[in-house]
Design a protein around this motif. Structure first.
Motif, mmCIF file in Angstrom:
data_model
loop_
_atom_site.group_PDB
_atom_site.id
_atom_site.type_symbol
_atom_site.label_atom_id
_atom_site.label_comp_id
_atom_site.label_asym_id
_atom_site.label_seq_id
_atom_site.Cartn_x
_atom_site.Cartn_y
_atom_site.Cartn_z
ATOM 1 N N LEU A 175 0.832 -1.207 0.000
ATOM 2 C CA LEU A 175 0.000 0.000 0.000
ATOM 3 C C LEU A 175 0.866 1.256 0.000
ATOM 4 C CD1 LEU A 175 -2.788 1.408 0.279
ATOM 5 C CD2 LEU A 175 -2.515 1.153 2.766
ATOM 6 N N PHE A 176 1.840 1.296 0.882
ATOM 7 C CA PHE A 176 2.726 2.456 0.956
ATOM 8 C C PHE A 176 3.561 2.585 -0.321
ATOM 9 C CE2 PHE A 176 2.990 4.060 5.535
ATOM 10 C CZ PHE A 176 1.689 3.685 5.816
ATOM 11 N N ASP A 183 1.835 13.163 -0.489
ATOM 12 C CA ASP A 183 1.311 11.938 -1.092
ATOM 13 C C ASP A 183 0.719 10.947 -0.092
ATOM 14 O OD1 ASP A 183 1.980 12.838 -3.638
ATOM 15 O OD2 ASP A 183 4.006 12.008 -3.506
ATOM 16 N N TRP A 184 0.500 11.386 1.137
ATOM 17 C CA TRP A 184 -0.093 10.509 2.155
ATOM 18 C C TRP A 184 -1.584 10.407 1.875
ATOM 19 C CZ3 TRP A 184 3.753 8.514 4.943
ATOM 20 C CH2 TRP A 184 3.408 7.627 5.970
ATOM 21 N N SER A 185 -2.084 9.209 1.623
ATOM 22 C CA SER A 185 -3.488 9.051 1.214
ATOM 23 C C SER A 185 -4.384 8.672 2.398
ATOM 24 C CB SER A 185 -3.603 7.973 0.139
ATOM 25 O OG SER A 185 -3.476 6.686 0.722
ATOM 26 N N SER A 215 1.043 12.620 9.601
ATOM 27 C CA SER A 215 1.619 12.354 8.283
ATOM 28 C C SER A 215 0.715 12.878 7.175
ATOM 29 C CB SER A 215 1.846 10.851 8.104
ATOM 30 O OG SER A 215 2.808 10.388 9.026
ATOM 31 N N LYS A 216 -0.592 12.672 7.307
ATOM 32 C CA LYS A 216 -1.549 13.165 6.309
ATOM 33 C C LYS A 216 -1.517 14.686 6.250
ATOM 34 C CE LYS A 216 -4.989 13.035 3.389
ATOM 35 N NZ LYS A 216 -4.518 13.329 2.044
ATOM 36 N N ALA A 217 -1.349 15.319 7.387
ATOM 37 C CA ALA A 217 -1.352 16.784 7.440
ATOM 38 C C ALA A 217 -0.117 17.403 6.785
ATOM 39 C CB ALA A 217 -1.452 17.259 8.896
ATOM 40 N N VAL A 218 1.018 16.713 6.849
ATOM 41 C CA VAL A 218 2.257 17.353 6.394
ATOM 42 C C VAL A 218 2.891 16.727 5.152
ATOM 43 C CG1 VAL A 218 2.769 18.176 8.727
ATOM 44 C CG2 VAL A 218 3.786 16.022 7.936
ATOM 45 N N MET A 219 2.424 15.576 4.725
ATOM 46 C CA MET A 219 3.042 14.926 3.558
ATOM 47 C C MET A 219 2.078 14.892 2.382
ATOM 48 S SD MET A 219 5.419 11.953 5.026
ATOM 49 C CE MET A 219 5.524 11.788 6.798
#
Length: 133
Positions: free
Chosen positions: A29-30, A100-102, A94-98
């Motif tokens: 997934l990653f 391509d984080w889905s 991670s979603k807030a700062v990256m």
């Protein structure tokens, strides 16, 4: 001796469960979402420190209190809550700062961390109770 048994049992449970999920679900997934951003091979030093610290946290905050109470179900519920807080913090940050984080990564890893931490705590307490009673 009980706390050492609890730590070892928890570590074995965590590593066994997580290795299957990481190789079969999380890593693919990653890889799909992050591709070249993933380190290959992984940094084993950082991974080892995470496992040592996180399992110590499970034992200290969940397993040991549940073992003293004699409650595997307490370990399961409290462990799941700890996992939800810890993995949720990581995933949402991670979603807030990256870029391509889905949301699929967030939901999958957050759910897994919740289940994994709950099962680890419960298995650790159950084994420690069985071996040291």
């Amino acid at each position: 001796m009980q706390i050492l048994t609890l730590y070892i049992a928890s570590a074995i449970a965590f590593l066994a469960l997580d290795s299957v999920m990481l190789t079969q679900v999380i890593q693919p997934l990653f890889q799909r979402h992050l591709g070249e951003m993933l380190r290959s091979p992984i940094d084993m030093g950082a991974a080892t420190l995470f496992y040592l610290m996180y399992i110590a946290g499970i034992v200290w905050f969940v397993g040991w209190p549940a073992l003293k109470e004699g409650s595997v179900s307490q370990a399961l519920v409290q462990g799941a809550l700890l996992g939800a807080f810890a993995y949720g913090t990581y995933e949402l940050t991670s979603k807030a700062v990256m870029r391509d984080w889905s949301w699929t990564m967030v939901a999958t890893d957050w759910a897994w961390g919740t289940v994994l931490t709950g099962l680890t705590a419960a298995i650790g307490v159950w084994v420690a109770r069985s071996l040291t009673a």
